[in-house]
Design an enzyme around this catalytic site. Structure first.
Site, PDB file in Angstrom:
ATOM      1  N   ASN A  57      -9.341  -4.112   5.827  1.00 44.36           N
ATOM      2  CA  ASN A  57      -8.464  -3.227   6.540  1.00 44.36           C
ATOM      3  C   ASN A  57      -8.796  -2.717   7.870  1.00 44.36           C
ATOM      4  OD1 ASN A  57      -6.261  -1.066   6.356  1.00 44.36           O
ATOM      5  ND2 ASN A  57      -7.908   0.326   5.626  1.00 44.36           N
ATOM      6  N   TRP A  58      -7.601  -2.583   8.606  1.00 43.09           N
ATOM      7  CA  TRP A  58      -7.830  -2.279  10.382  1.00 43.09           C
ATOM      8  C   TRP A  58      -8.334  -3.615  10.856  1.00 43.09           C
ATOM      9  CZ3 TRP A  58      -5.002   1.536  11.236  1.00 43.09           C
ATOM     10  CH2 TRP A  58      -5.021   2.653  10.482  1.00 43.09           C
ATOM     11  N   ASN A 116      -9.147   4.209   3.834  1.00 42.22           N
ATOM     12  CA  ASN A 116      -8.343   3.902   4.933  1.00 42.22           C
ATOM     13  C   ASN A 116      -8.617   5.017   6.178  1.00 42.22           C
ATOM     14  OD1 ASN A 116      -6.339   2.654   6.449  1.00 42.22           O
ATOM     15  ND2 ASN A 116      -4.798   4.318   5.937  1.00 42.22           N
ATOM     16  N   ASN A 147       4.419   4.442  10.000  1.00 39.56           N
ATOM     17  CA  ASN A 147       5.266   3.105  10.362  1.00 39.56           C
ATOM     18  C   ASN A 147       4.904   2.190   9.184  1.00 39.56           C
ATOM     19  OD1 ASN A 147       5.022   3.650  13.806  1.00 39.56           O
ATOM     20  ND2 ASN A 147       6.755   2.959  12.689  1.00 39.56           N
ATOM     21  N   SER A 148       4.061   2.135   8.430  1.00 43.61           N
ATOM     22  CA  SER A 148       3.379   1.420   7.086  1.00 43.61           C
ATOM     23  C   SER A 148       4.828   1.170   6.660  1.00 43.61           C
ATOM     24  CB  SER A 148       2.718   1.856   6.527  1.00 43.61           C
ATOM     25  OG  SER A 148       1.522   1.537   6.738  1.00 43.61           O
ATOM     26  N   ASP A 198      -0.354  -2.663   9.369  1.00 45.45           N
ATOM     27  CA  ASP A 198      -1.658  -2.150   9.902  1.00 45.45           C
ATOM     28  C   ASP A 198      -1.726  -2.122  11.441  1.00 45.45           C
ATOM     29  OD1 ASP A 198      -3.960  -0.891   9.601  1.00 45.45           O
ATOM     30  OD2 ASP A 198      -4.867  -2.815   8.507  1.00 45.45           O
ATOM     31  N   HIS A 203       0.777  -1.196  -0.134  1.00 40.70           N
ATOM     32  CA  HIS A 203      -0.008   0.039   0.176  1.00 40.70           C
ATOM     33  C   HIS A 203       0.809   1.271  -0.069  1.00 40.70           C
ATOM     34  CE1 HIS A 203       0.037  -0.066   4.567  1.00 40.70           C
ATOM     35  NE2 HIS A 203       0.012   1.298   4.396  1.00 40.70           N
ATOM     36  N   ASP A 208       1.018  -7.528   2.100  1.00 41.07           N
ATOM     37  CA  ASP A 208       1.199  -6.103   1.937  1.00 41.07           C
ATOM     38  C   ASP A 208       2.728  -5.785   1.919  1.00 41.07           C
ATOM     39  OD1 ASP A 208       0.805  -3.475   1.513  1.00 41.07           O
ATOM     40  OD2 ASP A 208      -0.657  -3.311   3.249  1.00 41.07           O
TER      41      ASP A 208
END
Ligand code: ARG
Length: 719
Positions: free
Chosen positions: A208-209, A323, A653-654, A671, A80, A217
């Site tokens: 997601n989440w 997101n 941080n992704s 995530d 992502h 990812d």
């Protein structure tokens, strides 16, 4: 990791307990003992050396984190995070988001989206004294803002005298401390490999989440430099950058309870906001932004067919909006279900009580605290209007015209006096932005977005509206939707700003040229300029006023924490941090326990054959045949796909490498779980879980599905 500090004062949390904390490298001596105890095998001191191992292998992509995984500049990050670059190289009929991409040799690698950068932090200097030397208590807000701004620009200009570096001055604790960051900036970045979205974004915005999760990812870039080893613009003769350090990948992975840490660039947290700010945000501002994001998503979808060129242009925006919409939704939900506000209230009361109790503290902090309260009320007054105007900036034509016109105005000033974003140092990026617009813009969608936001704007009470906008669009008591639509159609039909070369030409024109132009969006920019400048001035003033008191509030807060023997880390601000903890499951609600690893079989269980649960057939067959190959994990009798950790992370941080105690890469953070999202404001140890893609799954897919043997060979994989 043991819960060491559980003796919290009544009603207080959000103090430092195990696993909470985004530590600045220079703070590591404070937590060295705990790091060792938790399982760090390196000397904690090693983490302080920015250019040594492992810090030297960690890079920022601006908004995401990544790391070097070979001596040839190979960089791994999240799918992502590379999404914009995958989208940039896609079109109807050759959709790399759908198909994935693998360069089998260096010459097949594709340029990343314009403006893509790899930043390597080489130096961090405390410049608090320098910044503080230019302000005093007698200054008004705007004067203060300007003085700090000028010092910032001066420090940055000095630091950037070497053009290979990008520098920034960042404030910590609302301006209590300032640090200068010096980053080597690599400008030739190429896309090397990304799995298909049916792996890289498996579960899409539904998962997601969320946990349980089964997303691959990850994606790979490569950093290139000129033959002299220095950063250079894209050129086919450039050579791979050779970093001093890169991470090894440990194919044996981690197990439940193992030590893990993440080095990366978390974006923003708000752990020390006042109780009133928390309340404003959760009861007013977030509900509005969530609603607007949802509306924009709907408008984009309604105005572009799935799979069409227009839709491809907006996929990245859509992913971002979805997101954040979900992020805000979760926070609002947690806020109303939980006790965040009570605990913020309790902390506020305890801290203020502690200040009041001592004469000297009262003298030091008392006035600043009550001043801050007033300014917060002031800031909240027009928050709704400002949010709506901000979202209008989401439309590309309007913001492009505003920016080009502003550039002409700023160019009349000396470089150091220009607004940030319009200095010489920004021009390359500015130009890239102007070039990149084509791949992210469709007139039909843009018009629909603008029409929607103007409609929202027109609903504001008259006294909150802006005369210039009302006049330009002929918005009276009520908005005539048909009339506005016609007007906008005419504007989009007539404007030439949709053309790349026209935009680039405007970068070199004078204010007079703008004033003479009959381009409708340039006319709009000119008509709204004064009002926008007035608003900007007010906002700078407010920000200067807040800067005069927030540091004192934070000083009081830190002194209060320290009086209880708690070390304090600063809120995230997109600078390099260390967070550590363990692999660990959690209980999202009563009666449920979430185990820390997901298995390949979970992919098959979720699969419906339809997006976003449309795994490649080949993967389903391999799973069916239990073809675990080299990446089998006995504890779970399968290949681990994703795992849970207790790390204190947030957006930004992704893409960060997840490291074991030896600083070997065992996964990538991508995530957090749904219940942890409110952690940006209020860290709750029982619910705060980071989600990581397991390096074993990444290698398994690369080896068995995408045939990325070339990359596996290039990396140092520990078997
Ligand atoms: N929730 C992730 C984060 O903000 C981003 C995940 C992107 N994936 C997606 N399906 N939209 O860190």
């Amino acid at each position: 990791m043991k819960k060491l500090l559980t003796l919290l004062a009544a009603g207080m949390t959000s103090l430092v307990v195990a696993d909470e904390g985004m530590w600045q490298p220079h703070q590591l001596p404070i937590i060295a003992g705990k790091l060792k105890e938790a399982g760090l095998e390196l000397d904690p001191k090693d983490l302080q050396d920015l250019t040594g191992f492992p810090m030297g292998a960690i890079v920022s992509l601006g908004g995401c984190t990544a790391s070097f995984v070979s001596d040839k500049g190979l960089v791994v990050t999240n799918h992502h995070c590379a999404y914009g670059s995958i989208q940039y190289n896609s079109k109807e009929g050759n959709n790399l988001l759908e198909k994935g991409f693998l360069a089998k040799s260096f010459d097949k690698e594709l340029p990343a989206a314009p403006g893509s950068r790899v930043y390597v932090t080489e130096n961090i200097t405390n410049v608090t004294d320098k910044m503080k030397s230019v302000v005093n208590d007698k200054m008004g807000g705007e004067e203060r803002f300007k003085a700090l701004d000028k010092m910032t620009k001066t420090l940055v200009a000095e630091c950037e005298s070497n053009k290979d570096y990008r520098c920034s001055v960042v404030n910590f604790h609302g301006g209590l401390e300032y640090y200068l960051f010096k980053q080597l900036t690599i400008r030739d970045v190429r896309l090397v490999h990304a799995p298909a979205s049916s792996i890289g974004k498996y579960g899409g915005d539904i998962d997601n989440w969320q946990w349980p999760r089964h997303t691959g990812d990850y994606a790979f870039y490569r950093a290139y430099v000129g033959k002299d080893g220095k950063p250079a613009d894209f050129n086919k003769d450039n050579v791979p950058f050779e970093p001093k350090h890169h991470l090894k990948v440990n194919a044996k992975g981690v197990a439940d309870k193992d030590y893990i840490m993440v080095l990366g660039y978390p974006g923003r947290t708000n752990r020390y906001r006042t109780a009133t700010e928390v309340q404003n945000e959760f009861t007013v501002n977030y509900p509005l932004t969530k609603a607007l994001m949802g509306e924009l998503i709907q408008v984009i979808k309604d105005n572009s067919a799935e799979g069409s060129d227009d839709r491809i242009k907006y996929e990245s925006s859509l992913a971002g909006l979805a997101n954040y919409e979900k992020n805000r939704g979760s926070m609002i939900e947690s806020y109303h279900k939980g006790t965040t506000q009570q605990r913020k209230d309790a902390r506020e009361k305890a801290m203020r009580g502690w200040v009041k109790k001592s004469k000297s503290n009262n003298k030091k902090y008392g006035k600043a605290i009550s001043q801050l309260d007033k300014l917060i009320d002031k800031a909240q007054k027009d928050a709704k209007r400002d949010t709506i105007l901000n979202f209008m900036g989401f439309t590309r034509m309007m913001s492009t015209a505003n920016r080009l016109h502003r550039l002409a105005i700023e160019k009349q000033k000396a470089d150091i006096d220009r607004e940030r974003g319009y200095q010489e140092r920004d021009m390359k990026r500015f130009e890239q932005g102007m070039r990149a617009m084509d791949r992210r813009y469709a007139p039909k969608v843009d018009k629909a977005l603008l029409q929607h936001m103007l409609t929202r704007y027109a609903e504001l009470p008259k006294e909150q509206r802006r005369k210039d906008l009302d006049k330009f669009f002929g918005i009276g008591k009520k908005l005539d939707a048909k009339k506005l639509s016609k007007r906008l159609d005419a504007m989009y039909a007539k404007s030439k700003l949709g053309d790349e070369n026209t935009r680039l030409d405007w970068m070199n024109k004078s204010v007079e040229d703008f004033n003479k132009s009959d381009d409708p969006f340039i006319k709009l920019a000119i008509a709204t300029y004064d009002a926008r400048m007035k608003a900007e001035k007010e906002s700078k003033q407010l920000s200067g006023d807040i800067n005069a008191v927030r540091p004192k509030y934070m000083e009081a807060m830190i002194a209060f924490y320290n009086s209880k023997n708690k070390p304090v880390y600063a809120d995230a601000n997109s600078t390099l941090r260390v967070t550590y903890g363990n692999v660990k499951g959690y209980s999202p609600k009563d009666g449920l326990y979430a185990v820390p690893f997901t298995r390949l079989e979970g992919i098959t269980q979720k699969d419906t054959g339809e997006k976003p649960f449309d795994s490649p057939k080949k993967q389903l067959e391999l799973i069916e045949g239990k073809q675990y190959g080299n990446y089998y994990m006995k504890d779970i009798d399968s290949v681990p796909v994703n795992f849970l950790g207790t790390l204190d992370i947030t957006g930004g941080n992704s893409g960060s490498p997840t490291l074991n105690g030896k600083a070997e890469l065992v996964g990538l953070v991508f995530d957090g779980v749904y219940e942890s999202i409110i952690g940006d404001w209020d860290y709750e140890p029982a619910l705060n879980r980071s989600i990581h893609v397991d390096a074993r799954y990444m290698l398994w897919v690369m080896e068995n599905i995408d045939g990325a043997d070339n990359l596996i060979k290039e990396m140092d994989v520990i078997r």
